[in-house]
Motif scaffolding. Structure first.
Motif, mmCIF file in Angstrom:
data_model
loop_
_atom_site.group_PDB
_atom_site.id
_atom_site.type_symbol
_atom_site.label_atom_id
_atom_site.label_comp_id
_atom_site.label_asym_id
_atom_site.label_seq_id
_atom_site.Cartn_x
_atom_site.Cartn_y
_atom_site.Cartn_z
ATOM 1 N N PRO A 254 0.548 -1.253 -0.041
ATOM 2 C CA PRO A 254 -0.031 -0.017 -0.231
ATOM 3 C C PRO A 254 0.892 1.359 -0.107
ATOM 4 O O PRO A 254 0.485 2.329 -0.699
ATOM 5 C CB PRO A 254 -0.851 -0.290 1.237
ATOM 6 N N ALA A 255 1.831 1.414 0.655
ATOM 7 C CA ALA A 255 2.828 2.473 0.717
ATOM 8 C C ALA A 255 3.305 2.759 -0.529
ATOM 9 O O ALA A 255 3.482 3.893 -0.958
ATOM 10 C CB ALA A 255 3.910 2.285 1.919
ATOM 11 N N TYR A 256 4.065 1.814 -1.346
ATOM 12 C CA TYR A 256 4.635 1.977 -2.599
ATOM 13 C C TYR A 256 3.366 2.462 -3.567
ATOM 14 O O TYR A 256 3.479 3.412 -4.322
ATOM 15 C CB TYR A 256 4.920 0.528 -2.864
ATOM 16 N N GLY A 257 2.028 1.984 -3.473
ATOM 17 C CA GLY A 257 1.114 2.469 -4.376
ATOM 18 C C GLY A 257 0.782 3.868 -4.431
ATOM 19 O O GLY A 257 0.607 4.709 -5.134
ATOM 20 N N ARG A 258 1.036 4.255 -2.909
ATOM 21 C CA ARG A 258 0.583 5.900 -2.405
ATOM 22 C C ARG A 258 1.808 6.528 -2.791
ATOM 23 O O ARG A 258 1.542 7.767 -3.639
ATOM 24 C CB ARG A 258 0.382 5.846 -0.856
ATOM 25 N N LEU A 259 2.947 6.139 -2.696
ATOM 26 C CA LEU A 259 4.095 6.930 -3.079
ATOM 27 C C LEU A 259 4.203 6.978 -4.678
ATOM 28 O O LEU A 259 4.518 8.009 -5.101
ATOM 29 C CB LEU A 259 5.534 6.388 -2.454
ATOM 30 N N HIS A 260 4.202 6.056 -5.422
ATOM 31 C CA HIS A 260 4.202 5.927 -6.936
ATOM 32 C C HIS A 260 3.267 6.953 -7.223
ATOM 33 O O HIS A 260 3.354 7.590 -8.219
ATOM 34 C CB HIS A 260 4.092 4.519 -7.217
ATOM 35 N N ASP B 105 10.281 7.692 0.963
ATOM 36 C CA ASP B 105 9.984 7.077 2.323
ATOM 37 C C ASP B 105 10.328 5.600 2.427
ATOM 38 O O ASP B 105 9.344 4.863 2.422
ATOM 39 C CB ASP B 105 8.589 7.407 2.467
ATOM 40 N N THR B 106 11.511 5.221 2.419
ATOM 41 C CA THR B 106 11.775 3.814 2.405
ATOM 42 C C THR B 106 11.486 3.449 3.958
ATOM 43 O O THR B 106 11.077 2.140 3.907
ATOM 44 C CB THR B 106 13.429 3.705 2.665
ATOM 45 N N PRO B 107 11.323 4.002 4.848
ATOM 46 C CA PRO B 107 11.107 3.482 6.463
ATOM 47 C C PRO B 107 9.186 2.859 5.959
ATOM 48 O O PRO B 107 9.293 1.753 6.964
ATOM 49 C CB PRO B 107 10.994 4.908 7.224
ATOM 50 N N ALA B 108 8.624 3.566 5.342
ATOM 51 C CA ALA B 108 7.205 3.167 5.030
ATOM 52 C C ALA B 108 7.170 1.933 4.526
ATOM 53 O O ALA B 108 6.229 1.200 4.545
ATOM 54 C CB ALA B 108 6.355 4.158 4.390
ATOM 55 N N LEU B 109 8.231 1.625 3.601
ATOM 56 C CA LEU B 109 8.364 0.740 2.632
ATOM 57 C C LEU B 109 8.835 -0.845 3.319
ATOM 58 O O LEU B 109 8.468 -2.069 3.092
ATOM 59 C CB LEU B 109 9.071 0.695 1.298
ATOM 60 N N LEU B 110 9.788 -0.327 4.220
ATOM 61 C CA LEU B 110 10.663 -1.537 4.616
ATOM 62 C C LEU B 110 10.623 -1.925 6.287
ATOM 63 O O LEU B 110 10.735 -2.610 6.874
ATOM 64 C CB LEU B 110 12.083 -1.404 4.552
ATOM 65 N N GLY B 111 9.606 -1.104 6.887
ATOM 66 C CA GLY B 111 9.559 -0.950 8.250
ATOM 67 C C GLY B 111 10.625 -0.553 9.322
ATOM 68 O O GLY B 111 10.815 -1.164 10.195
ATOM 69 N N VAL B 112 11.442 0.351 9.075
ATOM 70 C CA VAL B 112 12.621 0.859 9.711
ATOM 71 C C VAL B 112 12.255 2.078 10.311
ATOM 72 O O VAL B 112 11.477 2.861 9.677
ATOM 73 C CB VAL B 112 13.762 0.804 8.860
ATOM 74 N N ALA B 113 13.013 2.643 11.317
ATOM 75 C CA ALA B 113 12.851 3.675 12.065
ATOM 76 C C ALA B 113 13.064 4.943 10.905
ATOM 77 O O ALA B 113 12.455 6.049 11.092
ATOM 78 C CB ALA B 113 13.669 3.868 13.168
ATOM 79 N N SER B 114 14.350 4.650 10.350
ATOM 80 C CA SER B 114 14.839 5.837 9.406
ATOM 81 C C SER B 114 15.862 5.267 8.411
ATOM 82 O O SER B 114 16.174 4.184 8.573
ATOM 83 C CB SER B 114 15.639 7.041 10.250
ATOM 84 N N SER B 115 15.968 5.899 7.213
ATOM 85 C CA SER B 115 16.809 5.147 6.362
ATOM 86 C C SER B 115 17.666 6.365 5.293
ATOM 87 O O SER B 115 17.212 7.359 5.178
ATOM 88 C CB SER B 115 15.913 4.436 5.453
ATOM 89 N N VAL B 116 18.746 5.755 4.940
ATOM 90 C CA VAL B 116 19.666 6.597 4.106
ATOM 91 C C VAL B 116 19.527 5.860 2.836
ATOM 92 O O VAL B 116 20.132 4.667 2.763
ATOM 93 C CB VAL B 116 21.078 6.739 4.623
ATOM 94 N N SER B 117 19.025 6.500 1.827
ATOM 95 C CA SER B 117 19.275 6.158 0.317
ATOM 96 C C SER B 117 20.578 6.417 -0.224
ATOM 97 O O SER B 117 20.944 8.057 0.042
ATOM 98 C CB SER B 117 18.383 6.553 -0.690
ATOM 99 N N CYS B 118 21.429 5.599 -0.868
ATOM 100 C CA CYS B 118 22.735 6.185 -1.179
ATOM 101 C C CYS B 118 22.957 6.078 -2.648
ATOM 102 O O CYS B 118 22.411 4.720 -3.251
ATOM 103 C CB CYS B 118 24.065 5.315 -0.053
#
Length: 252
Positions: free
Chosen positions: A130-136, A192-205
């Motif tokens: 669901p989060a992926y669909g919303r973000l996309h 919003d990687t946290p919403a997709l993977l259930g982590v507290a925060s995330s760094v995309s690199c």
């Protein structure tokens, strides 16, 4: 424009292997939390050899509790089709590139010792989330309504497509549309990687700053990254400068 912190232009994590340059003070703070690192790998990108992936896993594990590697496998076929491949040839070329990318990631993880904190995914695994669909949906809408966002996305698409084109050529309208479709599928992980993977925060690199980086992480309006999402350039550290041989000899 890149945000800086007084007295500190960038954070260098480990100059013996890679260096990290978080985009802003907020990105730097999220980096320091060490919750999660996302490594995105595109098919056909020679930068991400199995050896590079192995190095990034070992290096990143020193600073982050969890690492996820996501490789793109959506809309690759459409790009080949836009370059004139027949439908069957486009399918075969796309499948070959995607499989080769997955193999490089698996081999890199194996050489890194397959640590428990590292997971690998295909991008298509998230299309039902669901989060992926919303973000996309937000990305697609911004491409239609947000001029600054679209221009940056087009710049990113042109840079990506350049690897498939002869030098000096620009993508046509169909090719650019295919590139934007491909990028739109990846962008939820920049938002919003946290919403997709259930982590507290995330760094995309990634190893370079992308045209969309200042749009998603540096402005105060329009589509932008979630509060728990950061971006950092992670690249091989430059070797330290050494004095010419003659100067070293005189110094001795």
């Amino acid at each position: 424009m890149r945000e800086t912190v007084p007295g500190e232009s960038a954070v260098t994590i480990d100059r013996t292997a890679y260096e990290a340059l978080p985009f802003s003070a907020r990105c730097r703070e999220i980096w320091r939390r060490g919750d999660h690192l996302l490594i995105g790998v595109s098919p056909g990108n020679s930068y991400f050899s199995h050896r590079r992936i192995s190095e990034l896993i070992r290096w990143g594990s020193e600073f982050f509790e969890r690492i996820d590697i996501v490789h793109a496998d959506l809309h690759v076929e459409a790009q080949f089709a836009a370059f004139g491949y027949t439908a069957e040839h486009a399918r075969r070329r796309a499948a070959k590139e995607v499989k080769a990318t997955a193999r490089r990631i698996a081999r890199g993880a194996e050489e890194a010792g397959e640590p428990d904190n590292v997971r690998a995914h295909a991008l298509s695994e998230f299309t039902g989330h669901p989060a992926y669909g919303r973000l996309h949906h937000q990305v697609v809408d911004a491409l239609r309504t947000d001029r600054e966002f679209r221009e940056a996305a087009e710049g990113m698409a042109r840079g990506f497509l350049a690897a498939r084109m002869d030098e000096g050529l620009a993508p046509n309208e169909l090719q650019l549309a295919a590139g934007l479709q491909y990028i739109a599928a990846e962008l939820p992980f920049f938002l919003d990687t946290p919403a997709l993977l259930g982590v507290a925060s995330s760094v995309s690199c990634y190893h370079i700053e992308l045209p969309l980086t200042p749009v998603l992480f540096g402005r105060d309006e329009g589509l932008r990254a979630a509060p728990g999402q950061a971006y950092a350039v992670v690249r091989p550290a430059a070797p330290p400068l050494s004095a010419p041989a003659g100067l070293r000899a005189r110094a001795a």
